[in-house]
Design a protein around this motif. Structure first.
Motif, PDB file in Angstrom:
ATOM      1  N   UNK A  79       0.835  -1.203   0.000  1.00 38.29           N
ATOM      2  CA  UNK A  79       0.000   0.000   0.000  1.00 38.29           C
ATOM      3  C   UNK A  79       0.870   1.252   0.000  1.00 38.29           C
ATOM      4  N   UNK A  80       1.918   1.244   0.796  1.00 39.03           N
ATOM      5  CA  UNK A  80       2.843   2.388   0.838  1.00 39.03           C
ATOM      6  C   UNK A  80       3.506   2.600  -0.513  1.00 39.03           C
ATOM      7  N   UNK A  81       3.851   1.525  -1.184  1.00 37.99           N
ATOM      8  CA  UNK A  81       4.469   1.634  -2.506  1.00 37.99           C
ATOM      9  C   UNK A  81       3.509   2.293  -3.496  1.00 37.99           C
ATOM     10  N   UNK A  82       2.228   1.885  -3.467  1.00 41.38           N
ATOM     11  CA  UNK A  82       1.226   2.487  -4.374  1.00 41.38           C
ATOM     12  C   UNK A  82       1.081   3.973  -4.098  1.00 41.38           C
ATOM     13  N   UNK A  83       0.991   4.328  -2.828  1.00 44.74           N
ATOM     14  CA  UNK A  83       0.820   5.739  -2.468  1.00 44.74           C
ATOM     15  C   UNK A  83       2.064   6.529  -2.879  1.00 44.74           C
ATOM     16  N   UNK A  84       3.242   5.954  -2.640  1.00 50.42           N
ATOM     17  CA  UNK A  84       4.483   6.625  -3.016  1.00 50.42           C
ATOM     18  C   UNK A  84       4.562   6.888  -4.514  1.00 50.42           C
ATOM     19  N   UNK A  85       4.172   5.891  -5.320  1.00 43.33           N
ATOM     20  CA  UNK A  85       4.183   6.056  -6.777  1.00 43.33           C
ATOM     21  C   UNK A  85       3.216   7.152  -7.210  1.00 43.33           C
ATOM     22  N   UNK A  86       2.035   7.151  -6.622  1.00 41.37           N
ATOM     23  CA  UNK A  86       1.031   8.168  -6.975  1.00 41.37           C
ATOM     24  C   UNK A  86       1.501   9.555  -6.545  1.00 41.37           C
ATOM     25  N   UNK A  87       2.108   9.630  -5.386  1.00 40.25           N
ATOM     26  CA  UNK A  87       2.629  10.900  -4.880  1.00 40.25           C
ATOM     27  C   UNK A  87       3.715  11.434  -5.827  1.00 40.25           C
TER      28      UNK A  87
END
Length: 94
Positions: A79-87
């Motif tokens: 989940x953190x990876x997805x948010x980081x990519x979107x950010x």
């Protein structure tokens, strides 16, 4: 997976469809909450693992009981990876 309702809700916020509707501020706030939940579970994993090793006398014997917690940590990592990519994508667009 044995996520609590709060954890499930937090993970749901990190799905791609939800992330596309968030601005940079919301993404950073979600990232902070995910990090906090991941750290909590990671710390519990380590503490419980150490206690089980002490009780069982060997790491191998202690491993199975800690697998669910380990899976939770993985889910939060993803989940953190997805948010980081979107950010990153949102920041690059600015």
């Amino acid at each position: 997976m044995n996520l609590t309702p709060q954890e499930s809700s937090l993970i749901a916020e990190s799905h791609i469809e939800a992330l596309t509707r968030m601005d940079e501020k919301s993404l950073k706030e979600l990232q902070g909450r995910l990090r906090q939940a991941r750290e909590k579970n990671f710390n519990l994993l380590r503490r419980q693992g150490a206690a089980r090793v002490e009780a069982e006398g060997a790491r191998g014997a202690a491993q199975p009981a800690n697998e669910r917690r380990s899976e939770k940590v993985e889910v939060f990592d993803e989940a953190l990876a997805r948010v980081g990519e979107r950010l990153d994508a949102v920041s690059d667009a600015d």
